[in-house]
Design a protein around this motif. Structure first.
Motif, mmCIF file in Angstrom:
data_model
loop_
_atom_site.group_PDB
_atom_site.id
_atom_site.type_symbol
_atom_site.label_atom_id
_atom_site.label_comp_id
_atom_site.label_asym_id
_atom_site.label_seq_id
_atom_site.Cartn_x
_atom_site.Cartn_y
_atom_site.Cartn_z
ATOM 1 N N GLN A 128 -32.141 -14.058 -46.959
ATOM 2 C CA GLN A 128 -32.273 -15.158 -46.004
ATOM 3 C C GLN A 128 -30.941 -15.463 -45.328
ATOM 4 O O GLN A 128 -30.876 -15.680 -44.111
ATOM 5 C CB GLN A 128 -32.786 -16.385 -46.764
ATOM 6 C CG GLN A 128 -33.250 -17.532 -45.908
ATOM 7 C CD GLN A 128 -33.958 -18.582 -46.751
ATOM 8 O OE1 GLN A 128 -35.095 -18.403 -47.164
ATOM 9 N NE2 GLN A 128 -33.258 -19.676 -47.033
ATOM 10 N N GLU A 129 -29.860 -15.470 -46.129
ATOM 11 C CA GLU A 129 -28.521 -15.710 -45.581
ATOM 12 C C GLU A 129 -28.140 -14.616 -44.590
ATOM 13 O O GLU A 129 -27.556 -14.890 -43.539
ATOM 14 C CB GLU A 129 -27.490 -15.766 -46.709
ATOM 15 C CG GLU A 129 -27.545 -17.025 -47.555
ATOM 16 C CD GLU A 129 -27.109 -18.249 -46.795
ATOM 17 O OE1 GLU A 129 -26.287 -18.107 -45.868
ATOM 18 O OE2 GLU A 129 -27.590 -19.343 -47.112
ATOM 19 N N VAL A 134 -27.305 -12.879 -38.896
ATOM 20 C CA VAL A 134 -27.672 -12.040 -37.750
ATOM 21 C C VAL A 134 -28.146 -12.913 -36.589
ATOM 22 O O VAL A 134 -27.753 -12.717 -35.437
ATOM 23 C CB VAL A 134 -28.768 -11.028 -38.153
ATOM 24 C CG1 VAL A 134 -29.310 -10.320 -36.911
ATOM 25 C CG2 VAL A 134 -28.219 -10.003 -39.133
ATOM 26 N N LYS A 135 -28.996 -13.904 -36.918
ATOM 27 C CA LYS A 135 -29.500 -14.798 -35.869
ATOM 28 C C LYS A 135 -28.363 -15.611 -35.258
ATOM 29 O O LYS A 135 -28.310 -15.819 -34.044
ATOM 30 C CB LYS A 135 -30.552 -15.739 -36.453
ATOM 31 C CG LYS A 135 -31.186 -16.663 -35.404
ATOM 32 C CD LYS A 135 -32.227 -17.555 -36.018
ATOM 33 C CE LYS A 135 -32.912 -18.407 -34.948
ATOM 34 N NZ LYS A 135 -31.965 -19.234 -34.191
ATOM 35 N N ASP A 139 -27.225 -15.765 -31.478
ATOM 36 C CA ASP A 139 -27.133 -17.029 -30.746
ATOM 37 C C ASP A 139 -25.774 -17.182 -30.077
ATOM 38 O O ASP A 139 -25.665 -17.639 -28.931
ATOM 39 C CB ASP A 139 -27.362 -18.209 -31.698
ATOM 40 C CG ASP A 139 -28.827 -18.345 -32.104
ATOM 41 O OD1 ASP A 139 -29.678 -17.749 -31.420
ATOM 42 O OD2 ASP A 139 -29.097 -19.024 -33.106
ATOM 43 N N ILE A 140 -24.709 -16.805 -30.806
ATOM 44 C CA ILE A 140 -23.354 -16.901 -30.236
ATOM 45 C C ILE A 140 -23.233 -15.987 -29.029
ATOM 46 O O ILE A 140 -22.692 -16.363 -27.979
ATOM 47 C CB ILE A 140 -22.306 -16.554 -31.305
ATOM 48 C CG1 ILE A 140 -22.281 -17.623 -32.393
ATOM 49 C CG2 ILE A 140 -20.920 -16.422 -30.676
ATOM 50 C CD1 ILE A 140 -21.404 -17.279 -33.583
ATOM 51 N N ALA A 141 -23.738 -14.751 -29.179
ATOM 52 C CA ALA A 141 -23.671 -13.794 -28.063
ATOM 53 C C ALA A 141 -24.449 -14.312 -26.856
ATOM 54 O O ALA A 141 -24.001 -14.194 -25.707
ATOM 55 C CB ALA A 141 -24.223 -12.444 -28.510
ATOM 56 N N LEU A 142 -25.612 -14.919 -27.113
ATOM 57 C CA LEU A 142 -26.422 -15.456 -26.020
ATOM 58 C C LEU A 142 -25.706 -16.617 -25.339
ATOM 59 O O LEU A 142 -25.673 -16.714 -24.108
ATOM 60 C CB LEU A 142 -27.777 -15.907 -26.560
ATOM 61 C CG LEU A 142 -28.726 -16.535 -25.536
ATOM 62 C CD1 LEU A 142 -29.049 -15.539 -24.432
ATOM 63 C CD2 LEU A 142 -30.004 -17.022 -26.221
#
Length: 529
Positions: A128-129, A134-135, A139-142
């Protein structure tokens, strides 16, 4: 990684038993609390936010099945381990259907069975971590992509911008932001000294430092723009005081400036916008900051152009290239002193001193890159040029030090690996000190061996005597100086360590078969044809 676990059971003995069965800290867990019924458990979970709960099915008030359904509906990522007895098996089956991880029978509860289930839960938490990381990276890249496009003036759906930052806790009642612009000094030097992939990694490190100074995800968003420039969008959070925000941003700016100097030896101009009440205004704020930093650059350029001083000309660059081709540090130092030797006054002195120093380092980086030599260390020397009160002599010393080290690197590169250590060292000494007329005896003393032993090694490995190697070094250097054409022929012998002009001509003809003048004319005619 340490996770939090809570015990929910109406029997204190069972809760104590759970505590003693497993060494929770070694398993990676911290016990964050206990509750005796479902209603207490709801408050405990709300306050402590555990990662795992062990829930008894049979409790007064809200039973374990109802509690499990409530908790997993509110937080599907929570891990629930069920405790049951035979008569509550239907409860167990129901809790598993709601998403509980596993169940344990109270009368068979042992250290082994509990550890096995805990290990299973730990693996799920680790997965989960990893998924969250990864998410988060996505999100940072987006966020960077959306913000960069917006600040570059690309037409984007503004709803995406607002929606993204709203989704990531930036949006509160009347949200406010501040934009920080970071502009590296000597960016051209970086691009000259680093290969493409090295430059990408280097600039990524600057982005990371900006991100850390901003406070990181999700409260700060850093984007690399162009030509050594970064934009950092910062959320003011719940702070309403403009004075407090100004102090907070100034502290971040000072920390970033300090980090760039400490970790990367880089100087930067950092500008800060007024408070922005709407993300729609961030483009306007960014453009205003860009105009400011570009205006400062133009002022510096005008100040530099107003000075009639020793700029680094194409002729200077050619002479430095020739000196480094021969790994001649002394010649390079003389050229540098000639360029930087004019005394200036006031602000003009500082501007020109920094400009010329940066150009000279850029040339050194270009030479290193052409020879496939790493020049990362050169940027470490650049910070000296931002020191207040730096004298021209100190600046010269720093630049000359770079060229001396580069000459040593080039000497090592040029020497054959077939030679033994003593011969390689002797060749290095000849290359560095040929003008002095360094002798076999002096060289042997420097190496800590006898002159006869060094003489034999040199002859066996090179096929020439020490004197022939010394003469060859002088003549090869003389050829390069002749082609440069900057040194009068009558003065050339002194630069090469010959005692007189006539002796230089005689030795040159013995080695090359023609006089220096004929060699120079013939070579120029060949290059012109």
């Amino acid at each position: 990684m340490e996770w939090k676990i809570a015990f929910i059971d109406d029997e204190p003995l069972v809760r104590n038993h759970l505590r003693s069965l497993v060494e929770w800290e070694k398993e990676g867990f911290m016990i964050c609390g206990e509750a005796g019924d479902g209603l207490q458990a709801v408050e405990l979970v709300k306050m402590q936010q555990p990662d795992v709960v062990i829930v008894d099915m049979s409790m007064p008030g809200m039973n374990g099945l109802e509690l499990t359904r409530y908790l997993l509906t509110a937080n599907p990522r929570l891990k629930v381990i069920v405790l049951s007895s035979y008569d509550s098996f239907e409860y167990v089956r129901g809790s598993l259907s709601y998403g509980a991880v596993d169940y344990l029978l109270k009368h068979r509860l042992t250290s082994e069975t509990l550890s096995a289930v805990v290990g299973k839960v730990r693996s799920q938490l680790q997965e989960q971590e990893a998924e969250l990381r990864v998410k988060e990276q996505a999100d940072i890249a987006l966020s960077r992509s959306i913000l960069r496009d917006h600040l570059m003036g690309v037409e984007i759906d503004r709803r995406l911008l607002v929606q993204y930052f709203s989704d990531h806790k930036w949006s509160i009642d009347k949200p406010r932001w501040v934009l920080m612009l970071v502009q590296l000094a000597h960016y051209d030097v970086l691009t000259a000294r680093l290969k493409e992939q090295e430059l990408i990694r280097y600039l990524r490190s600057v982005t990371d430092l900006c991100e850390q100074a901003a406070g990181g995800y999700p409260w700060g968003c850093t984007v690399a723009m162009d030509r050594g420039r970064w934009a950092v969008l910062l959320s003011c959070g719940k702070e309403r005081s403009e004075n407090a925000v100004a102090q907070w941003i100034a502290a971040k700016s000072a920390r970033l400036e300090s980090s760039l100097k400490l970790y990367m030896n880089l100087a930067a101009t950092i500008l800060i916008s007024p408070i922005i009440s709407s993300l729609d205004h961030s483009l306007e704020a960014y453009q205003h900051l860009v105009k400011q930093v570009e205006g400062q650059a133009r002022e510096s350029a005008r100040a530099g152009l107003s000075v009639k001083g020793p700029y680094v000309t194409i002729g200077h660059e050619k002479r430095l290239l020739a000196a480094m081709e021969a790994a001649d540090a002394q010649e390079a130092v003389e050229i540098i002193k000639g360029i930087m030797g004019v005394e200036l006054q006031g602000q003009e002195k500082t501007v020109l001193q920094e400009k010329v120093s940066a150009e000279l380092v850029q040339i050194a980086a270009k030479i290193a890159r052409k020879a496939d030599i790493s020049a990362d260390w050169m940027v470490e020397e650049l910070s000296i040029f931002q020191r207040p009160g730096l004298t021209n002599e100190q600046a010269q010393t720093a630049v000359c030090g770079i060229y001396r080290r580069l000459a040593q690197e080039l000497q090592r590169l040029n020497l054959s690996t077939d030679h033994s250590r003593h011969v390689r060292q002797a060749l290095q000494i000849i290359a560095a000190r040929y003008r002095e007329g360094i002798t076999l005896e002096e060289t042997a003393e420097l190496l800590g061996i006898t002159s006869s032993y060094l003489s034999r090694l040199v002859k066996e490995e090179s096929g020439r005597t020490f004197t022939e190697l010394l003469t060859g070094q002088r003549i090869e250097r003389g050829k390069l100086l002749l082609l440069e054409g900057d040194t009068p022929l009558k003065e050339l012998h002194a630069k090469l360590g010959f005692s007189s002009y006539s002796y230089f001509i005689r030795v040159f003809k013995e080695v090359t078969g023609e006089t220096p003048y004929v060699y120079m004319q013939r070579t120029k005619e060949r290059s012109d044809s």
